[in-house]
Write a protein that holds these residues in place. Structure first.
Motif, PDB file in Angstrom:
ATOM      1  N   ALA A  30       0.830  -1.200   0.000  1.00  0.00           N
ATOM      2  CA  ALA A  30       0.000   0.000   0.000  1.00  0.00           C
ATOM      3  C   ALA A  30       0.874   1.264   0.000  1.00  0.00           C
ATOM      4  O   ALA A  30       0.570   2.236  -0.707  1.00  0.00           O
ATOM      5  CB  ALA A  30      -0.930   0.000   1.207  1.00  0.00           C
ATOM      6  N   LEU A  31       1.950   1.241   0.776  1.00  0.00           N
ATOM      7  CA  LEU A  31       2.886   2.377   0.772  1.00  0.00           C
ATOM      8  C   LEU A  31       3.490   2.573  -0.617  1.00  0.00           C
ATOM      9  O   LEU A  31       3.582   3.696  -1.117  1.00  0.00           O
ATOM     10  CB  LEU A  31       4.019   2.143   1.778  1.00  0.00           C
ATOM     11  N   ARG A  32       3.883   1.479  -1.230  1.00  0.00           N
ATOM     12  CA  ARG A  32       4.501   1.556  -2.565  1.00  0.00           C
ATOM     13  C   ARG A  32       3.510   2.112  -3.587  1.00  0.00           C
ATOM     14  O   ARG A  32       3.831   3.018  -4.355  1.00  0.00           O
ATOM     15  CB  ARG A  32       4.984   0.173  -3.005  1.00  0.00           C
ATOM     16  N   ARG A  33       2.295   1.582  -3.592  1.00  0.00           N
ATOM     17  CA  ARG A  33       1.284   2.075  -4.532  1.00  0.00           C
ATOM     18  C   ARG A  33       0.950   3.539  -4.252  1.00  0.00           C
ATOM     19  O   ARG A  33       0.716   4.311  -5.176  1.00  0.00           O
ATOM     20  CB  ARG A  33       0.032   1.213  -4.462  1.00  0.00           C
ATOM     21  N   GLY A  34       0.939   3.909  -2.986  1.00  0.00           N
ATOM     22  CA  GLY A  34       0.678   5.293  -2.622  1.00  0.00           C
ATOM     23  C   GLY A  34       1.727   6.256  -3.154  1.00  0.00           C
ATOM     24  O   GLY A  34       1.445   7.426  -3.392  1.00  0.00           O
ATOM     25  N   ARG A  35       2.925   5.761  -3.354  1.00  0.00           N
ATOM     26  CA  ARG A  35       4.003   6.587  -3.918  1.00  0.00           C
ATOM     27  C   ARG A  35       4.024   6.520  -5.441  1.00  0.00           C
ATOM     28  O   ARG A  35       4.835   7.156  -6.083  1.00  0.00           O
ATOM     29  CB  ARG A  35       5.374   6.149  -3.387  1.00  0.00           C
ATOM     30  N   GLY A  36       3.126   5.688  -6.000  1.00  0.00           N
ATOM     31  CA  GLY A  36       3.060   5.590  -7.459  1.00  0.00           C
ATOM     32  C   GLY A  36       4.208   4.822  -8.075  1.00  0.00           C
ATOM     33  O   GLY A  36       4.578   5.064  -9.215  1.00  0.00           O
ATOM     34  N   LEU A  37       4.768   3.877  -7.326  1.00  0.00           N
ATOM     35  CA  LEU A  37       5.914   3.100  -7.815  1.00  0.00           C
ATOM     36  C   LEU A  37       5.497   1.664  -8.123  1.00  0.00           C
ATOM     37  O   LEU A  37       4.659   1.086  -7.430  1.00  0.00           O
ATOM     38  CB  LEU A  37       7.028   3.069  -6.763  1.00  0.00           C
ATOM     39  N   SER A  38       6.115   1.094  -9.137  1.00  0.00           N
ATOM     40  CA  SER A  38       5.951  -0.333  -9.399  1.00  0.00           C
ATOM     41  C   SER A  38       6.907  -1.100  -8.488  1.00  0.00           C
ATOM     42  O   SER A  38       7.805  -0.515  -7.878  1.00  0.00           O
ATOM     43  CB  SER A  38       6.264  -0.643 -10.866  1.00  0.00           C
ATOM     44  N   GLN A  39       6.737  -2.407  -8.434  1.00  0.00           N
ATOM     45  CA  GLN A  39       7.669  -3.218  -7.641  1.00  0.00           C
ATOM     46  C   GLN A  39       9.082  -3.100  -8.205  1.00  0.00           C
ATOM     47  O   GLN A  39      10.058  -3.054  -7.454  1.00  0.00           O
ATOM     48  CB  GLN A  39       7.226  -4.684  -7.625  1.00  0.00           C
ATOM     49  N   ALA A  40       9.180  -3.028  -9.520  1.00  0.00           N
ATOM     50  CA  ALA A  40      10.505  -2.909 -10.147  1.00  0.00           C
ATOM     51  C   ALA A  40      11.165  -1.582  -9.781  1.00  0.00           C
ATOM     52  O   ALA A  40      12.364  -1.537  -9.485  1.00  0.00           O
ATOM     53  CB  ALA A  40      10.382  -3.041 -11.664  1.00  0.00           C
ATOM     54  N   GLU A  41      10.385  -0.480  -9.798  1.00  0.00           N
ATOM     55  CA  GLU A  41      10.952   0.824  -9.464  1.00  0.00           C
ATOM     56  C   GLU A  41      11.376   0.880  -7.993  1.00  0.00           C
ATOM     57  O   GLU A  41      12.437   1.401  -7.667  1.00  0.00           O
ATOM     58  CB  GLU A  41       9.935   1.921  -9.757  1.00  0.00           C
ATOM     59  N   ALA A  42      10.532   0.333  -7.120  1.00  0.00           N
ATOM     60  CA  ALA A  42      10.876   0.323  -5.692  1.00  0.00           C
ATOM     61  C   ALA A  42      12.107  -0.540  -5.453  1.00  0.00           C
ATOM     62  O   ALA A  42      13.031  -0.155  -4.733  1.00  0.00           O
ATOM     63  CB  ALA A  42       9.697  -0.184  -4.871  1.00  0.00           C
ATOM     64  N   GLY A  43      12.151  -1.718  -6.076  1.00  0.00           N
ATOM     65  CA  GLY A  43      13.295  -2.605  -5.912  1.00  0.00           C
ATOM     66  C   GLY A  43      14.579  -2.002  -6.453  1.00  0.00           C
ATOM     67  O   GLY A  43      15.641  -2.164  -5.872  1.00  0.00           O
ATOM     68  N   ALA A  44      14.468  -1.285  -7.577  1.00  0.00           N
ATOM     69  CA  ALA A  44      15.655  -0.679  -8.189  1.00  0.00           C
ATOM     70  C   ALA A  44      16.302   0.338  -7.255  1.00  0.00           C
ATOM     71  O   ALA A  44      17.515   0.534  -7.296  1.00  0.00           O
ATOM     72  CB  ALA A  44      15.290  -0.016  -9.506  1.00  0.00           C
ATOM     73  N   ARG A  45      15.519   0.955  -6.411  1.00  0.00           N
ATOM     74  CA  ARG A  45      16.076   1.922  -5.458  1.00  0.00           C
ATOM     75  C   ARG A  45      16.977   1.245  -4.430  1.00  0.00           C
ATOM     76  O   ARG A  45      17.756   1.900  -3.755  1.00  0.00           O
ATOM     77  CB  ARG A  45      14.949   2.665  -4.740  1.00  0.00           C
ATOM     78  N   LEU A  46      16.863  -0.081  -4.306  1.00  0.00           N
ATOM     79  CA  LEU A  46      17.685  -0.836  -3.357  1.00  0.00           C
ATOM     80  C   LEU A  46      18.576  -1.855  -4.058  1.00  0.00           C
ATOM     81  O   LEU A  46      19.084  -2.774  -3.433  1.00  0.00           O
ATOM     82  CB  LEU A  46      16.780  -1.573  -2.356  1.00  0.00           C
ATOM     83  N   ASP A  47      18.717  -1.725  -5.377  1.00  0.00           N
ATOM     84  CA  ASP A  47      19.463  -2.712  -6.166  1.00  0.00           C
ATOM     85  C   ASP A  47      18.868  -4.101  -5.965  1.00  0.00           C
ATOM     86  O   ASP A  47      19.592  -5.082  -5.750  1.00  0.00           O
ATOM     87  CB  ASP A  47      20.951  -2.708  -5.811  1.00  0.00           C
ATOM     88  N   MET A  48      17.551  -4.189  -6.031  1.00  0.00           N
ATOM     89  CA  MET A  48      16.815  -5.433  -5.826  1.00  0.00           C
ATOM     90  C   MET A  48      15.905  -5.629  -7.034  1.00  0.00           C
ATOM     91  O   MET A  48      15.455  -4.666  -7.645  1.00  0.00           O
ATOM     92  CB  MET A  48      15.971  -5.283  -4.541  1.00  0.00           C
ATOM     93  N   THR A  49      15.631  -6.858  -7.388  1.00  0.00           N
ATOM     94  CA  THR A  49      14.724  -7.125  -8.499  1.00  0.00           C
ATOM     95  C   THR A  49      13.284  -6.911  -8.067  1.00  0.00           C
ATOM     96  O   THR A  49      12.962  -6.864  -6.885  1.00  0.00           O
ATOM     97  CB  THR A  49      14.877  -8.578  -8.999  1.00  0.00           C
ATOM     98  N   SER A  50      12.397  -6.804  -9.054  1.00  0.00           N
ATOM     99  CA  SER A  50      10.969  -6.685  -8.739  1.00  0.00           C
ATOM    100  C   SER A  50      10.478  -7.948  -8.037  1.00  0.00           C
ATOM    101  O   SER A  50       9.622  -7.884  -7.149  1.00  0.00           O
ATOM    102  CB  SER A  50      10.157  -6.424 -10.007  1.00  0.00           C
ATOM    103  N   GLN A  51      11.044  -9.097  -8.391  1.00  0.00           N
ATOM    104  CA  GLN A  51      10.650 -10.346  -7.746  1.00  0.00           C
ATOM    105  C   GLN A  51      11.051 -10.342  -6.274  1.00  0.00           C
ATOM    106  O   GLN A  51      10.302 -10.790  -5.412  1.00  0.00           O
ATOM    107  CB  GLN A  51      11.278 -11.566  -8.448  1.00  0.00           C
TER     108      GLN A  51
END
Length: 194
Positions: free
Chosen positions: A19-40
């Protein structure tokens, strides 16, 4: 093999993270990329399938990628707060399925005047070259000198401050050209008989 069933508390944490991620308008891939992590990898946290979501350091890391805090995550889990939704982040825009056409390929021509590149290119052969396309070792190239001179050669290699080529008077004669005197080097993409 028994099916994995996540702990209900971990599921609530994962749902709050989503919910936090969607609230920021980010996909799982975009959120993961901020931590050098895959969307999976990010999705495993949201689905409760990756251990460690209870750990404060993991929560700080994940919520930090969303420009949020572990406290905001805890408030969502408790139901005391709904996620802040940035109105600009909820607008989806698409150009459709069309693709931009690539820029036109510029091809220049140079006629070989002597037999310095023989038998690779005899006099009268037209070399077609693409400006700024870098040549590979053993490939023909046209070197545009800063004084306006055009030199058809066979490219060997480059170093920090010079180019090594062949064809200066004879195909087996090596030449070293100072990079400072070169305006542009281009790969030959075709040889045409005149």
């Amino acid at each position: 093999m028994p099916r994995f069933v996540p702990d209900p508390e971990v599921l609530r944490l994962g749902e709050a993270l989503a919910a936090l991620r969607r609230g920021r308008g980010l996909s799982q891939a975009e959120a993961g990329a901020r931590l050098d992590m895959t969307s999976q990898g990010w999705g495993l946290y949201e689905s409760g399938r990756r251990p460690g979501l209870f750990r404060p350091d993991v929560q700080r890391r994940l919520t930090g990628a969303l420009d949020a805090t572990p406290e905001a995550l805890a408030l969502l889990v408790s139901g005391a707060q709904t996620p802040h939704v940035d109105p600009a982040a909820t607008v989806l825009e698409s150009r459709g399925r069309g693709f931009d056409s690539p820029p036109p390929v510029v091809v220049k021509r140079l006629t070989v005047r002597d037999d310095a590149l023989s038998p690779w290119a005899e006099p009268g052969v037209i070399l077609e070259y693409q400006p700024d396309l870098w040549p590979r070792g053993g490939q023909g190239c046209v070197i545009e000198m800063k004084d306006g001179d055009l030199r058809p050669r066979l490219f060997d290699r480059s170093e920090d401050d010079r180019f090594h080529v062949r064809g200066a008077g004879a195909l087996d004669r090596a030449e070293v050209i100072d990079r400072q005197s070169v305006a542009r080097i281009s790969a030959v993409i075709a040889r045409r008989e005149s």
